[in-house]
Design an enzyme around this catalytic site. Structure first.
Site, short mmCIF file in Angstrom:
data_model
loop_
_atom_site.label_atom_id
_atom_site.label_comp_id
_atom_site.label_asym_id
_atom_site.label_seq_id
_atom_site.Cartn_x
_atom_site.Cartn_y
_atom_site.Cartn_z
N MET A 42 0.84 -1.20 0.00
CA MET A 42 0.00 0.00 0.00
C MET A 42 0.87 1.25 0.00
O MET A 42 0.40 2.35 0.33
CB MET A 42 -0.94 -0.01 1.22
CG MET A 42 -1.93 -1.17 1.16
SD MET A 42 -3.45 -0.88 2.05
CE MET A 42 -2.82 -0.59 3.68
N GLY A 43 2.14 1.09 -0.35
CA GLY A 43 3.02 2.25 -0.47
C GLY A 43 3.53 2.76 0.86
O GLY A 43 3.48 2.05 1.87
N HIS A 58 9.12 1.32 3.05
CA HIS A 58 10.23 1.37 4.01
C HIS A 58 11.10 0.13 3.78
O HIS A 58 10.80 -0.67 2.86
CB HIS A 58 9.70 1.44 5.45
CG HIS A 58 8.65 0.40 5.76
ND1 HIS A 58 8.93 -0.94 5.81
CD2 HIS A 58 7.32 0.52 6.01
CE1 HIS A 58 7.83 -1.61 6.10
NE2 HIS A 58 6.82 -0.75 6.21
N HIS A 96 9.38 -3.29 3.14
CA HIS A 96 8.90 -3.54 1.77
C HIS A 96 10.08 -3.86 0.85
O HIS A 96 10.01 -4.77 0.02
CB HIS A 96 8.21 -2.29 1.22
CG HIS A 96 6.97 -1.88 1.94
ND1 HIS A 96 6.89 -0.71 2.66
CD2 HIS A 96 5.76 -2.48 2.06
CE1 HIS A 96 5.67 -0.60 3.18
NE2 HIS A 96 4.97 -1.66 2.84
N LYS A 113 5.34 -9.80 9.30
CA LYS A 113 4.77 -8.71 10.11
C LYS A 113 3.26 -8.83 10.20
O LYS A 113 2.67 -8.60 11.25
CB LYS A 113 5.19 -7.38 9.47
CG LYS A 113 4.39 -6.19 9.81
CD LYS A 113 4.93 -5.54 11.04
CE LYS A 113 4.06 -4.41 11.55
NZ LYS A 113 3.15 -3.83 10.58
N GLN A 142 -2.49 -12.20 7.95
CA GLN A 142 -2.75 -11.91 6.54
C GLN A 142 -2.11 -12.98 5.65
O GLN A 142 -2.71 -13.43 4.67
CB GLN A 142 -2.20 -10.52 6.18
CG GLN A 142 -2.23 -10.20 4.70
CD GLN A 142 -1.92 -8.74 4.43
OE1 GLN A 142 -2.78 -7.90 4.48
NE2 GLN A 142 -0.66 -8.46 4.15
N SER A 183 6.74 -0.10 9.89
CA SER A 183 5.37 -0.04 9.39
C SER A 183 5.15 1.33 8.78
O SER A 183 5.72 2.33 9.25
CB SER A 183 4.40 -0.24 10.55
OG SER A 183 3.12 0.26 10.21
P1 AMP Z 1 1.58 -2.88 3.46
O1 AMP Z 1 2.11 -1.84 2.52
O2 AMP Z 1 1.57 -2.46 4.89
O3 AMP Z 1 0.27 -3.46 2.99
O4 AMP Z 1 2.61 -4.06 3.40
C1 AMP Z 1 2.97 -4.68 2.19
C2 AMP Z 1 3.77 -5.92 2.50
O5 AMP Z 1 4.94 -5.57 3.24
C3 AMP Z 1 2.97 -6.91 3.38
O6 AMP Z 1 3.22 -8.23 2.92
C4 AMP Z 1 3.56 -6.67 4.74
O7 AMP Z 1 3.47 -7.79 5.60
C5 AMP Z 1 5.01 -6.37 4.39
N1 AMP Z 1 5.67 -5.65 5.50
C6 AMP Z 1 5.18 -4.57 6.16
N2 AMP Z 1 6.02 -4.23 7.16
C7 AMP Z 1 7.06 -5.09 7.11
C8 AMP Z 1 8.26 -5.25 7.88
N3 AMP Z 1 8.55 -4.45 8.91
N4 AMP Z 1 9.11 -6.24 7.54
C9 AMP Z 1 8.81 -7.08 6.51
N5 AMP Z 1 7.70 -6.99 5.74
C10 AMP Z 1 6.84 -6.00 6.05
#
Ligand code: AMP
Length: 281
Positions: free
Chosen positions: A30-31, A34, A37, A149, A153, A185
């Site tokens: 979702m952008g 960090h 990602h 994380k 999900q 996050s």
């Molecule tokens: P999001 O943008 O929050 O939807 O996350 C996209 C992907 O990145 C998802 O598969 C998350 O689980 C993963 N992700 C988010 N935070 C972390 C993290 N700290 N370490 C590893 N993967 C992450």
């Protein structure tokens, strides 16, 4: 890196890559990218031949409209970050590209929707499966990469892949943390300096649990101490802390030699909901 905004453009490029035998790796996000990602993208680069990343802030998975509104969207910065990594193609659709005017989605997730994140965020996993199903259709990936994380999900997506018999392999990648332990996050950007300090209690509670597990202490005792620790920590409004079976995320009464366990935590800090977890063995 190519940037495409429509499913048809995406389909054309993926078709060409597949025609020359490339294995497609996919990292949905979702952008507000960090290092967490970016680590997924690095793993994807090692495990596949053509890495696709998507950025889409999916409205249907937000059960709180304010959270959706406040979700960070630094797209230009995200593109720069991706340009410096191993992503071959960024899929950046608008809402109207992904959703028609009135869509219905109802996917029976069974128990997974009744526990932890499912229980605390009604409808969240319906929105997640709805968009991930659409993204999988659009990208047609061979391997997908999700972060530990969001462990529940990962379980939900694994379940969906099995139920729909999708020819997709899912790889769960480890949690990337900031130096002091806070799980990275996109929402961390919104923490005040004080909130950021308070938030460290989450990863500390997991570390303490991990150490106590190694010492052979009992499950009930570990849960009780972690909950006491979190309740006594300033700025933490605890939603849940639990030690569960690492595969099904089901509650267990006691540890046995063959089991694998994970500690899960969710809490509000500084008006922001944070999640973390740690495998104990
Ligand atoms: P999001 O943008 O929050 O939807 O996350 C996209 C992907 O990145 C998802 O598969 C998350 O689980 C993963 N992700 C988010 N935070 C972390 C993290 N700290 N370490 C590893 N993967 C992450």
């Amino acid at each position: 890196m190519k940037i495409v905004r429509t499913k048809s453009e995406l389909g054309q490029i993926i078709g060409q890559e597949k025609a020359i035998g490339k294995k497609i790796g996919f990292v949905p996000t979702m952008g507000a990218l960090h290092a967490g990602h970016l680590s997924l993208i690095e793993v994807a680069q090692k495990r596949s031949d053509f890495v696709v990343c998507s950025i889409f802030v999916n409205p249907t998975q937000f059960n709180d409209p304010l959270d959706l509104e406040k979700y960070p969207r630094p797209v230009e910065r995200d593109i720069q970050l991706l340009e410096s990594g191993s992503c071959a193609l960024l899929f950046l659709p608008g809402v109207e590209e992904m959703y028609g005017p009135q869509e219905i989605w109802n996917f029976d997730l069974g128990q997974l929707e009744e526990i932890f994140e499912g229980a605390m965020r009604p409808g969240h996993f319906q929105g997640v499966t709805q968009i991930v199903y659409k993204l999988f259709n659009a990208v047609d990936p061979d391997i997908v990469f999700f972060g530990q994380k969001d462990l529940q999900q990962c379980k939900v997506i694994e379940y969906m892949i099995r139920q729909f018999d999708m020819p997709i392999k899912l790889i769960i990648c480890p949690i990337i943390r900031e130096e002091e332990g806070l799980a990275m996050s996109s929402r961390n950007i919104r923490l005040s300096p004080e909130g950021r300090r308070h938030a460290l209690a989450l990863s500390r509670s997991l570390h303490l649990t991990f150490e106590a597990f190694k010492e052979g202490r009992q499950l009930v005792e570990l849960e009780r101490s972690a909950i006491e620790y979190l309740r006594a920590s300033p700025g933490i409004e605890l939603e849940y802390f639990a030690i569960v079976d690492a595969f099904e995320l089901e509650k267990v009464d006691r540890f046995d030699d063959k089991g694998q366990y994970v500690a899960l935590v969710a809490a509000w800090v500084n008006g922001i909901r944070l999640l973390d977890n740690m495998f104990l063995n």
